[in-house]
Enzyme design. Structure first.
Site, PDB file in Angstrom:
ATOM      1  N   LYS A 178     -21.824  11.891 -27.396  1.00 15.36           N
ATOM      2  CA  LYS A 178     -21.408  13.201 -27.910  1.00 15.36           C
ATOM      3  C   LYS A 178     -21.163  14.176 -26.755  1.00 15.36           C
ATOM      4  O   LYS A 178     -20.218  14.968 -26.776  1.00 15.36           O
ATOM      5  CB  LYS A 178     -22.507  13.757 -28.821  1.00 15.36           C
TER       6      LYS A 178
ATOM      7  N   ARG B 236     -43.565   6.989 -30.400  1.00 12.41           N
ATOM      8  CA  ARG B 236     -42.380   6.180 -30.068  1.00 12.41           C
ATOM      9  C   ARG B 236     -41.865   6.668 -28.728  1.00 12.41           C
ATOM     10  O   ARG B 236     -41.796   7.885 -28.501  1.00 12.41           O
ATOM     11  CB  ARG B 236     -41.279   6.395 -31.108  1.00 12.41           C
TER      12      ARG B 236
ATOM     13  N   ASN C  42     -13.325   5.605 -42.449  1.00  6.57           N
ATOM     14  CA  ASN C  42     -13.134   4.155 -42.603  1.00  6.57           C
ATOM     15  C   ASN C  42     -14.262   3.531 -43.428  1.00  6.57           C
ATOM     16  O   ASN C  42     -14.338   2.317 -43.543  1.00  6.57           O
ATOM     17  CB  ASN C  42     -13.031   3.454 -41.234  1.00  6.57           C
TER      18      ASN C  42
ATOM     19  N   ASN D 266     -16.962   3.838 -30.407  1.00  7.99           N
ATOM     20  CA  ASN D 266     -16.684   4.528 -31.684  1.00  7.99           C
ATOM     21  C   ASN D 266     -16.672   6.053 -31.505  1.00  7.99           C
ATOM     22  O   ASN D 266     -15.752   6.739 -31.969  1.00  7.99           O
ATOM     23  CB  ASN D 266     -17.744   4.147 -32.724  1.00  7.99           C
TER      24      ASN D 266
ATOM     25  N   PHE E 185     -29.312  20.519 -34.951  1.00  5.57           N
ATOM     26  CA  PHE E 185     -30.650  19.950 -34.818  1.00  5.57           C
ATOM     27  C   PHE E 185     -30.861  19.034 -36.045  1.00  5.57           C
ATOM     28  O   PHE E 185     -29.986  18.229 -36.304  1.00  5.57           O
ATOM     29  CB  PHE E 185     -31.669  21.074 -34.579  1.00  5.57           C
TER      30      PHE E 185
ATOM     31  N   ASP F 109     -39.524  10.201 -27.886  1.00  4.01           N
ATOM     32  CA  ASP F 109     -39.609  11.279 -28.883  1.00  4.01           C
ATOM     33  C   ASP F 109     -40.197  12.528 -28.226  1.00  4.01           C
ATOM     34  O   ASP F 109     -41.396  12.566 -27.931  1.00  4.01           O
ATOM     35  CB  ASP F 109     -40.559  10.866 -30.028  1.00  4.01           C
TER      36      ASP F 109
ATOM     37  N   HIS G 168     -33.863   9.318 -41.316  1.00  2.77           N
ATOM     38  CA  HIS G 168     -34.276  10.719 -41.261  1.00  2.77           C
ATOM     39  C   HIS G 168     -35.554  10.955 -42.073  1.00  2.77           C
ATOM     40  O   HIS G 168     -35.739  10.369 -43.146  1.00  2.77           O
ATOM     41  CB  HIS G 168     -33.134  11.626 -41.751  1.00  2.77           C
TER      42      HIS G 168
ATOM     43  N   TYR H 228     -26.350   7.560 -27.807  1.00  6.00           N
ATOM     44  CA  TYR H 228     -25.784   8.391 -28.885  1.00  6.00           C
ATOM     45  C   TYR H 228     -25.553   9.822 -28.372  1.00  6.00           C
ATOM     46  O   TYR H 228     -24.434  10.358 -28.479  1.00  6.00           O
ATOM     47  CB  TYR H 228     -26.742   8.397 -30.087  1.00  6.00           C
TER      48      TYR H 228
END
Ligand SMILES: NC(=O)c1ccc[n+]([C@@H]2O[C@H](COP(=O)([O-])OP(=O)(O)OC[C@H]3O[C@@H](n4cnc5c(N)ncnc54)[C@H](O)[C@@H]3O)[C@@H](O)[C@H]2O)c1
Length: 322
Positions: free
Chosen positions: A145, A279, A32, A92, A169, A282, A187, A141
């Protein structure tokens, strides 16, 4: 082969689509364009513009031809965004996958290779990470999955749907003329390459006091072409096996500083850095064991050298921004 590729205008789906076309296969791309451009659709592919949310469009696209399998790349991929908008990710990615599975069942499509992620594991108890490690995503996220994997397992039990979930990964690198182009980009490698191109002044390093060789986080980088090979092997294996879950990585980790040094070597640019605090969320080290797919399907990463991965990404990055 004739393959139905969701998210085929994105980075990884677009790479796999090009490799399939180059090998003489047929490809239908379903996207989309919420995070990609129409121009990313390779010539030679059939395009169906539509959303995973739209079951009737999916059903008519899946029913339009005899496909040998579905490769399902379409998803939202920003872990940070998912912490702010979990509902967007479950809608989504998870509900979208459910709609796709329903459309597959309704049209008699039985095989799917699914883009899963290392984010299914969360903070690892041991490295390298094996497929039977604890599954405890630390963001919506990863959870979106993992829930999709669970749905496929039950559709396999109830309806014989065949699936391969590949937990990638960090995917990096490019093929000739096509590579990573996320908007926004989060990224590490394309961000450092932006510095080399003068599109950013410096690269931010988050945390230099992790228990690693140089204090920065360690990640496992897999070349997108090696990942594409794994998809072809997995689809072929679905002829005889009905469910598989495999990690896809190099088995070798590199620290953030090692990646920056590699970009310095490849580009000849000094790459200034900016050090920030860690952060939250992480993990110090994320490295895959990919022994299972190597043993079972004969997969072998061919482009494991970090400098080669970065050189291919650099070539693409310059082309993209030329
Ligand atoms: N890039 C990585 O390092 C990495 C690591 C682990 C897993 N993955 C997974 O690999 C897959 C591909 O990642 P990518 O880096 O190519 O991302 P990408 O953003 O480049 O591609 C995703 C594509 O899916 C499309 N899409 C999203 N939602 C859709 C919807 N509802 N309907 C139709 N199309 C939709 C987008 O427009 C885009 O073209 C994703 O599922 C991602 O979770 C990626």
């Amino acid at each position: 082969m004739n393959v139905f590729i969701t998210g085929g205008a994105g980075y990884i789906g677009g790479t796999v689509a090009r490799m399939l076309l180059a090998a003489g296969h047929q490809v239908t791309i379903f996207d989309n364009f919420c995070h990609s451009r129409r121009s990313a659709v390779p010539s030679g592919a059939t395009l169906v513009e539509g959303s995973l949310a739209d079951r009737s469009v999916l059903e008519s696209a899946l029913g339009a031809a005899q496909f040998d399998g579905v490769m399902h790349f379409a998803a939202l991929i920003e872990a940070g965004e998912s912490m702010k908008l979990p509902e967007l990710y479950f809608r989504n990615n998870t509900a979208g996958t459910l709609t796709l599975l329903e459309a597959m069942l309704a049209t008699g499509q039985q095989k799917i290779v699914f883009s899963s992620t290392a984010a299914c594991y969360g903070e690892p108890e041991r490295t390298p990470i094996l497929e039977d490690a604890r599954l405890a995503p630390t963001n919506p996220y990863g959870e979106s999955k993992l829930l999709s994997e669970h749905m496929m397992r039950w559709e396999n039990v109830a309806h014989g749907l065949r699936f391969a979930a590949l937990r990638y990964f960090n995917v990096a690198g490019a093929i000739e003329g096509y590579g990573e182009n996320h908007e926004p980009e989060s990224h590490l490698i394309p961000l450092i390459l932006d510095v080399a191109l003068g599109r950013r002044a410096s690269i931010k390093i988050f945390g230099t006091n992790y228990p690693t060789a140089d204090g920065t986080c360690v990640r496992d980088y897999i070349h997108v072409e090696d990942l594409a090979d794994a998809h072809l092997l997995a689809l072929a294996a679905l002829e005889t096996r009905d469910r598989m879950i495999y990690n896809i990585g190099n088995g070798q980790g590199f620290t953030v500083l090692q990646v920056i040094d590699s970009v310095r070597r490849v580009t000849g640019h000094a790459i200034p850095v900016e050090v920030h605090d860690r952060r939250p969320g992480d993990p110090a080290v994320l490295v895959a064991s990919s022994e299972a797919i190597q043993r079972d399907l004969g997969w072998k990463p061919r482009h494991g050298e970090l400098d080669n991965i970065i050189a291919s990404a650099w070539k693409w990055h310059r082309l993209l921004h030329s």
